[in-house]
Write an enzyme that holds these catalytic residues in place. Structure first.
Site, PDB file in Angstrom:
ATOM      1  NE  ARG A   1      -3.807   2.293   2.299  1.00 59.37           N
ATOM      2  CZ  ARG A   1      -3.617   3.546   2.726  1.00 59.37           C
ATOM      3  NH1 ARG A   1      -2.452   3.873   3.266  1.00 59.37           N
ATOM      4  NH2 ARG A   1      -4.548   4.451   2.612  1.00 59.37           N
ATOM      5  CG  ASN A   2       1.051   5.630  -2.240  1.00 57.04           C
ATOM      6  OD1 ASN A   2       1.666   6.177  -1.334  1.00 57.04           O
ATOM      7  ND2 ASN A   2       0.486   6.301  -3.222  1.00 57.04           N
ATOM      8  N   PRO A   3       1.486   4.680   1.191  1.00 57.74           N
ATOM      9  CG  PRO A   3       3.333   5.623   2.238  1.00 57.74           C
ATOM     10  CD  PRO A   3       2.958   4.631   1.181  1.00 57.74           C
TER      11      PRO A   3
END
Length: 369
Positions: free
Chosen positions: A5-7
């Site tokens: 997941r891209n934060p």
């Protein structure tokens, strides 16, 4: 397969095999997609093969989610007890409370200060309390687009002799050594340390390495036993043990009562800023003390640094909350963070008026239009 997941949770995702639009998902059954929780949206979440993951990432950090991430049932299963966690959000503001590390003694005391009390020793034989401290700088990664990198941050811990004291001044840090500090000052997103302390009350000071650096931070404190944590502050007021005497002073176009300490001899021989001393009321018939402004104007420049304002006003008989002090600096200092003598006078007037400590008579000055 690896789920990532891209934060930031936006559309910046993996575009290769098994990305959201990849044809390979056609060969995966709907039940399998549901079981793994597949969402083919621009939400920042994506899947990669383990080989692609190895090829595209260079560093892996494994993080503890914190003592409040486990519920009581999970803790019982693993035979552990819940740690107590507290957190404080704040910011370093240049010319207000961005004082830098202990190397900069004259400004270090202006940093935010937090009182923490540890009352019960851990269940061991050394009668010491375990405390974990973390200082995290907030939203700094977003500022890289503006050319700003991580600040160099750290913290220092001092033992308090008086648990109920107000903000610590420069003399405290001049004559008292710290009992613990962060492993180093470093330009990372977060700096953490584990310390063993005697039961008692302590002051934790998070800071940047150099003064005048602007930034927001999150201070987190973990202890095995319950603790009490809050920012060290005081109410804005006239100090009860001080009799703030007054002079009558003519300002351009007005006549107002000002604090005696603030109006003592100006470093350049006059009151300054178009002001004149007219007479001293009978209540202040004693010889005036050495001028507060002159006392703190070490280089006789006719200006105080904004970091010195709180000490100067404190010596004049005022207590200031952190919020009030911040407001005064923003209002009365110039772009260089300096307060001229006339502005110091006006600041004292407003404080005296606000606190209702004197009656202010406004009259015309016949010598001026």
């Amino acid at each position: 397969m690896v789920r990532c997941r891209n934060p930031w949770g936006n559309e910046s995702e993996w575009k290769g095999a098994f990305s959201d639009e990849s044809e390979r998902w056609k060969y995966i059954t709907d039940s399998d997609k549901e079981e793994i929780g597949l969402t083919q949206e621009d939400d920042g979440e994506f899947w990669m093969t383990f080989g692609d993951w190895q090829s595209n990432f260079q560093k892996l950090e494994i993080c503890n989610l914190g003592p409040d991430s486990l519920d009581d049932d999970e803790l019982v299963k693993i035979g552990k007890k819940r740690w107590e966690a507290t957190s404080e959000v704040g910011e370093w503001i240049p010319n207000v409370n961005a004082g830098g590390c202990r190397n900069y003694l004259q400004t270090f005391f202006t940093n935010p200060q937090y009182r923490v009390t540890v009352t019960d020793p851990d269940e061991d034989e050394d009668d010491l309390c375990t405390i974990l401290v973390g200082v995290l700088q907030k939203d700094r990664r977003k500022k890289r687009k503006e050319g700003l990198d991580m600040l160099t941050i750290g913290y220092v811990i001092y033992k308090l002799k008086d648990p109920d004291c107000g903000p610590l001044d420069v003399d405290f840090f001049k004559y008292n050594a710290s009992v613990a500090k962060s492993p180093s000052f470093i330009n990372l997103r977060e700096v953490c340390g584990r310390h063993m302390l005697q039961p008692g009350t302590y002051c934790i000071i998070p800071s940047t390495f150099e003064p005048h650096n602007k930034g927001e931070y999150l201070l987190r404190i973990f202890t095995e036993k319950a603790n009490v944590t809050h920012e060290i502050d005081e109410e804005t007021a006239i100090q009860e043990d001080q009799d703030v005497k007054c002079y009558n002073v003519i300002l351009p176009g007005t006549k107002q009562m000002l604090p005696q300490g603030a109006l003592s001899s100006h470093p350049h021989g006059g009151i300054g800023g178009g002001m004149q001393r007219t007479h001293m009321p009978s209540a202040a018939s004693a010889p005036p003390p050495q001028g507060v402004f002159k006392e703190f104007d070490k280089d006789s420049s006719g200006r105080l640094s904004s970091y010195e304002l709180r000490s100067a006003l404190h010596a004049s008989g005022f207590k200031l909350s952190n919020r009030t002090f911040s407001t005064l600096v923003m209002r009365f200092s110039n772009k260089a963070g300096e307060i001229e003598f006339s502005d110091f006078m006006l600041c004292a007037i407003k404080l005296k008026t606000m606190l209702g400590a004197t009656n202010v008579a406004v009259t015309a000055d016949p010598s001026r239009p």
